[in-house]
Design a protein around this motif. Sequence first.
Motif, PDB file in Angstrom:
ATOM      1  N   SER A  25       0.829  -1.203   0.000  1.00  0.00           N
ATOM      2  CA  SER A  25       0.000   0.000   0.000  1.00  0.00           C
ATOM      3  C   SER A  25       0.865   1.255   0.000  1.00  0.00           C
ATOM      4  O   SER A  25       0.587   2.214  -0.731  1.00  0.00           O
ATOM      5  CB  SER A  25      -0.922  -0.011   1.221  1.00  0.00           C
ATOM      6  N   ARG A  26       1.917   1.267   0.801  1.00  0.00           N
ATOM      7  CA  ARG A  26       2.799   2.442   0.878  1.00  0.00           C
ATOM      8  C   ARG A  26       3.582   2.662  -0.408  1.00  0.00           C
ATOM      9  O   ARG A  26       3.895   3.793  -0.757  1.00  0.00           O
ATOM     10  CB  ARG A  26       3.770   2.297   2.045  1.00  0.00           C
ATOM     11  N   LEU A  27       3.889   1.562  -1.115  1.00  0.00           N
ATOM     12  CA  LEU A  27       4.684   1.670  -2.337  1.00  0.00           C
ATOM     13  C   LEU A  27       3.823   1.669  -3.606  1.00  0.00           C
ATOM     14  O   LEU A  27       4.360   1.765  -4.706  1.00  0.00           O
ATOM     15  CB  LEU A  27       5.694   0.515  -2.402  1.00  0.00           C
ATOM     16  N   ASP A  28       2.529   1.505  -3.443  1.00  0.00           N
ATOM     17  CA  ASP A  28       1.595   1.449  -4.563  1.00  0.00           C
ATOM     18  C   ASP A  28       1.932   0.304  -5.527  1.00  0.00           C
ATOM     19  O   ASP A  28       2.033   0.489  -6.738  1.00  0.00           O
ATOM     20  CB  ASP A  28       1.538   2.790  -5.299  1.00  0.00           C
ATOM     21  N   VAL A  29       2.159  -0.881  -4.947  1.00  0.00           N
ATOM     22  CA  VAL A  29       2.407  -2.102  -5.708  1.00  0.00           C
ATOM     23  C   VAL A  29       1.526  -3.209  -5.119  1.00  0.00           C
ATOM     24  O   VAL A  29       0.830  -2.990  -4.128  1.00  0.00           O
ATOM     25  CB  VAL A  29       3.896  -2.526  -5.660  1.00  0.00           C
ATOM     26  N   LYS A  30       1.576  -4.392  -5.714  1.00  0.00           N
ATOM     27  CA  LYS A  30       0.808  -5.527  -5.195  1.00  0.00           C
ATOM     28  C   LYS A  30       1.596  -6.240  -4.086  1.00  0.00           C
ATOM     29  O   LYS A  30       2.829  -6.266  -4.120  1.00  0.00           O
ATOM     30  CB  LYS A  30       0.514  -6.510  -6.319  1.00  0.00           C
ATOM     31  N   PRO A  31       0.890  -6.840  -3.121  1.00  0.00           N
ATOM     32  CA  PRO A  31       1.571  -7.589  -2.060  1.00  0.00           C
ATOM     33  C   PRO A  31       2.471  -8.700  -2.609  1.00  0.00           C
ATOM     34  O   PRO A  31       3.520  -8.990  -2.036  1.00  0.00           O
ATOM     35  CB  PRO A  31       0.433  -8.167  -1.223  1.00  0.00           C
ATOM     36  N   SER A  32       2.092  -9.293  -3.726  1.00  0.00           N
ATOM     37  CA  SER A  32       2.914 -10.359  -4.313  1.00  0.00           C
ATOM     38  C   SER A  32       4.286  -9.828  -4.737  1.00  0.00           C
ATOM     39  O   SER A  32       5.274 -10.570  -4.718  1.00  0.00           O
ATOM     40  CB  SER A  32       2.205 -11.005  -5.497  1.00  0.00           C
ATOM     41  N   PHE A  33       4.376  -8.550  -5.108  1.00  0.00           N
ATOM     42  CA  PHE A  33       5.668  -7.954  -5.456  1.00  0.00           C
ATOM     43  C   PHE A  33       6.569  -7.875  -4.227  1.00  0.00           C
ATOM     44  O   PHE A  33       7.764  -8.173  -4.316  1.00  0.00           O
ATOM     45  CB  PHE A  33       5.488  -6.561  -6.062  1.00  0.00           C
ATOM     46  N   ILE A  34       6.005  -7.508  -3.098  1.00  0.00           N
ATOM     47  CA  ILE A  34       6.783  -7.436  -1.854  1.00  0.00           C
ATOM     48  C   ILE A  34       7.313  -8.823  -1.512  1.00  0.00           C
ATOM     49  O   ILE A  34       8.483  -8.983  -1.149  1.00  0.00           O
ATOM     50  CB  ILE A  34       5.927  -6.875  -0.688  1.00  0.00           C
ATOM     51  N   GLN A  35       6.470  -9.829  -1.638  1.00  0.00           N
ATOM     52  CA  GLN A  35       6.888 -11.202  -1.357  1.00  0.00           C
ATOM     53  C   GLN A  35       7.966 -11.645  -2.348  1.00  0.00           C
ATOM     54  O   GLN A  35       8.928 -12.314  -1.968  1.00  0.00           O
ATOM     55  CB  GLN A  35       5.684 -12.133  -1.404  1.00  0.00           C
ATOM     56  N   TRP A  36       7.838 -11.265  -3.610  1.00  0.00           N
ATOM     57  CA  TRP A  36       8.810 -11.633  -4.636  1.00  0.00           C
ATOM     58  C   TRP A  36      10.186 -11.043  -4.331  1.00  0.00           C
ATOM     59  O   TRP A  36      11.204 -11.682  -4.623  1.00  0.00           O
ATOM     60  CB  TRP A  36       8.335 -11.163  -6.017  1.00  0.00           C
ATOM     61  N   LEU A  37      10.234  -9.860  -3.753  1.00  0.00           N
ATOM     62  CA  LEU A  37      11.517  -9.229  -3.445  1.00  0.00           C
ATOM     63  C   LEU A  37      12.393 -10.102  -2.547  1.00  0.00           C
ATOM     64  O   LEU A  37      13.613  -9.982  -2.567  1.00  0.00           O
ATOM     65  CB  LEU A  37      11.301  -7.866  -2.773  1.00  0.00           C
ATOM     66  N   THR A  38      11.783 -10.979  -1.759  1.00  0.00           N
ATOM     67  CA  THR A  38      12.535 -11.818  -0.815  1.00  0.00           C
ATOM     68  C   THR A  38      12.937 -13.162  -1.413  1.00  0.00           C
ATOM     69  O   THR A  38      13.637 -13.921  -0.761  1.00  0.00           O
ATOM     70  CB  THR A  38      11.729 -12.064   0.480  1.00  0.00           C
ATOM     71  N   THR A  39      12.498 -13.461  -2.635  1.00  0.00           N
ATOM     72  CA  THR A  39      12.818 -14.739  -3.268  1.00  0.00           C
ATOM     73  C   THR A  39      14.229 -14.709  -3.856  1.00  0.00           C
ATOM     74  O   THR A  39      14.791 -13.633  -4.075  1.00  0.00           O
ATOM     75  CB  THR A  39      11.822 -15.064  -4.395  1.00  0.00           C
ATOM     76  N   PRO A  40      14.793 -15.872  -4.133  1.00  0.00           N
ATOM     77  CA  PRO A  40      16.113 -15.894  -4.780  1.00  0.00           C
ATOM     78  C   PRO A  40      16.126 -15.116  -6.102  1.00  0.00           C
ATOM     79  O   PRO A  40      17.094 -14.414  -6.408  1.00  0.00           O
ATOM     80  CB  PRO A  40      16.377 -17.387  -5.011  1.00  0.00           C
ATOM     81  N   SER A  41      15.048 -15.201  -6.854  1.00  0.00           N
ATOM     82  CA  SER A  41      14.949 -14.462  -8.111  1.00  0.00           C
ATOM     83  C   SER A  41      14.952 -12.954  -7.865  1.00  0.00           C
ATOM     84  O   SER A  41      15.621 -12.192  -8.579  1.00  0.00           O
ATOM     85  CB  SER A  41      13.670 -14.868  -8.849  1.00  0.00           C
ATOM     86  N   GLY A  42      14.216 -12.513  -6.873  1.00  0.00           N
ATOM     87  CA  GLY A  42      14.170 -11.094  -6.527  1.00  0.00           C
ATOM     88  C   GLY A  42      15.510 -10.575  -6.043  1.00  0.00           C
ATOM     89  O   GLY A  42      15.934  -9.471  -6.382  1.00  0.00           O
ATOM     90  N   LYS A  43      16.198 -11.381  -5.235  1.00  0.00           N
ATOM     91  CA  LYS A  43      17.525 -11.001  -4.731  1.00  0.00           C
ATOM     92  C   LYS A  43      18.533 -10.927  -5.885  1.00  0.00           C
ATOM     93  O   LYS A  43      19.367 -10.030  -5.937  1.00  0.00           O
ATOM     94  CB  LYS A  43      18.022 -11.995  -3.668  1.00  0.00           C
ATOM     95  N   LYS A  44      18.446 -11.887  -6.810  1.00  0.00           N
ATOM     96  CA  LYS A  44      19.353 -11.888  -7.965  1.00  0.00           C
ATOM     97  C   LYS A  44      19.122 -10.647  -8.819  1.00  0.00           C
ATOM     98  O   LYS A  44      20.068 -10.017  -9.293  1.00  0.00           O
ATOM     99  CB  LYS A  44      19.127 -13.155  -8.783  1.00  0.00           C
ATOM    100  N   HIS A  45      17.863 -10.283  -8.999  1.00  0.00           N
ATOM    101  CA  HIS A  45      17.527  -9.084  -9.763  1.00  0.00           C
ATOM    102  C   HIS A  45      18.121  -7.843  -9.093  1.00  0.00           C
ATOM    103  O   HIS A  45      18.698  -6.985  -9.760  1.00  0.00           O
ATOM    104  CB  HIS A  45      16.009  -8.946  -9.887  1.00  0.00           C
ATOM    105  N   PHE A  46      17.996  -7.744  -7.776  1.00  0.00           N
ATOM    106  CA  PHE A  46      18.567  -6.617  -7.031  1.00  0.00           C
ATOM    107  C   PHE A  46      20.082  -6.561  -7.213  1.00  0.00           C
ATOM    108  O   PHE A  46      20.649  -5.507  -7.456  1.00  0.00           O
ATOM    109  CB  PHE A  46      18.206  -6.716  -5.549  1.00  0.00           C
TER     110      PHE A  46
END
Length: 65
Positions: A25-46
Motif C-alpha cells: 500500500s505504501r509503495l503502490d504495488v501488489k503484495p505479491s511484489f513485496i513477497q517476490w523481493l525476498t525470493t532468490p529471483s528477486g535477490k538476484k535481480h537486485f
Amino acid sequence: MVKIEYAIYKGDSFQFIGSARECASRLDVKPSFIQWLTTPSGKKHFESRKDKSKALTAVKLKDGD
C-alpha cells in the motif's frame, strides 16, 4: 500464529517495516511484489542492478517464533 513482516530497503537505506499488504500500500504495488523481493529471483535481480541505491529490496521477518 506467525506474523510475517517485511523490512523494506531502497539500496542500503532502511525505509519501513510492515506486512506485505501494508508495504504494498505504501509503495503502490501488489503484495505479491513485496513477497517476490525476498525470493532468490528477486535477490538476484537486485544484485544485478548497476545503481543499487535506487533499487528496492526486502527482508522477510517473522514474529512469534
